[in-house]
Motif scaffolding. Sequence first.
Motif, short mmCIF file in Angstrom:
data_model
loop_
_atom_site.label_atom_id
_atom_site.label_comp_id
_atom_site.label_asym_id
_atom_site.label_seq_id
_atom_site.Cartn_x
_atom_site.Cartn_y
_atom_site.Cartn_z
N GLY A 209 42.18 49.84 37.88
CA GLY A 209 42.10 48.37 37.80
C GLY A 209 40.83 47.90 37.14
O GLY A 209 40.41 46.76 37.32
N ALA A 210 40.18 48.78 36.38
CA ALA A 210 38.93 48.42 35.70
C ALA A 210 39.22 47.67 34.40
O ALA A 210 40.32 47.78 33.85
N GLY A 211 38.24 46.94 33.92
CA GLY A 211 38.35 46.32 32.59
C GLY A 211 37.98 47.34 31.52
O GLY A 211 37.34 48.37 31.81
N LEU A 212 38.38 47.06 30.31
CA LEU A 212 38.12 48.01 29.23
C LEU A 212 37.90 47.24 27.94
O LEU A 212 38.68 46.33 27.60
N SER A 213 36.85 47.63 27.21
CA SER A 213 36.62 47.06 25.88
C SER A 213 36.43 48.23 24.92
O SER A 213 35.55 49.07 25.12
N ILE A 214 37.27 48.29 23.89
CA ILE A 214 37.18 49.39 22.92
C ILE A 214 36.69 48.82 21.60
O ILE A 214 37.34 47.96 21.00
N ALA A 215 35.52 49.31 21.15
CA ALA A 215 35.00 48.90 19.83
C ALA A 215 35.38 49.99 18.84
O ALA A 215 34.95 51.15 18.98
N ASN A 216 36.22 49.63 17.87
CA ASN A 216 36.61 50.59 16.83
C ASN A 216 35.71 50.41 15.62
O ASN A 216 35.46 49.29 15.18
N THR A 217 35.23 51.52 15.08
CA THR A 217 34.39 51.46 13.86
C THR A 217 34.93 52.46 12.84
O THR A 217 35.61 53.43 13.21
#
Length: 408
Positions: free
Chosen positions: A268-276
């Motif tokens: 139930g955690a949040g997730l932020s994926i930065a694609n480069t």
Amino acid sequence: MLKIGKSLFNTAQILASELKAIGLFPTTGIARTGVAAELGRKGDPAVMLLADMDALPSQIVPGGNAHACGHHAQMSVALAVFRALAETKAAEALGLRVIFAASPAEEYVDLGRRLDLRRNKEIVYLSGKQEMIRLGFFNDPQIVLKYHSMGDSPERVATVNGSMNGFLAKRAEFIGRAAHAGAQPEKGVNALSAASLALQAIHAQRESFVENDHIRVHPILTQGGTVVNSVPDRAVLETYIRGAYHEAVLAAASKVDRALRAGALALGAGLSIANTPGYQAFYPDPGLGAILGEAATAVVDKRYIDFDYRSYASDDIGDVACLQPTCQLRFSGFSGEIHSADFAAKEPERAYMKPAEILLRTVMALGADKGATARGILTSFSPRFTVSGYLESLDQLFSTLEFHGEAL
Ligand SMILES: [Zn+2]
Ligand SMILES: [Zn+2]
């Protein structure tokens, strides 16, 4: 967080003063610390001697950085060849314009810091050569030659015409909720647990990768909590997704996204994926490779040269090779493992002298018939992108995916 090493500014200063000592006026501060200078007449076919500058962050070396990829040897060799051409005035005699360029930040690491620099508009792209492309250093036709060190093996002394994997990079931030780890852990959301489940889910994808795509996924956790008596509210994972073809890399990257989401979803955690964007796969110019190969054969018994080496590592030389005819010589003479703090030049004759001789012979061969050979390489080259098309393709690969944590 890592700071840009004082040593990198010192390196730039040493290169600039070496170039000034031979009467040149180097350009400095390229992509923050890069250095360039040139010889010969404008209008003559151009050859660039390109060298990486950066070391690798190391937790076991005093000072925190180690030349574990041999970039110190690259700079020495490129500078020695350039100096020999300057001091003998050979560039003019050969009918070549010769450019020395030292580019920073080849090692695509510490993504959080680089993304901060991008947000603060100090850089646009995350590697030195990508920034040099943006700044126009590869706008005009030019042949690009580079040396890279390699680990020792009894059967192989040098490689020419080698190709490399490309990659995309991801920085995934899992967002949980802190709570007392002993008194009330049930009130927290453990971001480290989410990240460790994601790691397992990534590993489970491996059997689905196709052998000939040469996929390599190698995540690390760069943050996994702050204090031991709190439930970790933040965990950060960085990974490359490498492969021989862009389409294969994209397909593997979507599996990695799925795995990252699975970890976050379970907790139930949040997730932020930065694609480069990472780097393009490197495919060298075959005509230039033949000339480099001939020069190498004059210096090393050809039984010990690999003319068709396939590396699963990556380098932003791959990006340069999409725009200009490019080749890289790799040479041994080092002890220890590459990308390990014990990597060091063991035999200076092999690590520095022979590669310098091979590159010098290559430049001289390119200048045969007053630059006609170089002109031939340049006219038969078809770039994969225009410079603006390449930069657009990089822009498209930057993205952020956000997922809200159900338990937050
Ligand atoms: Zn490296
Ligand atoms: Zn390297």
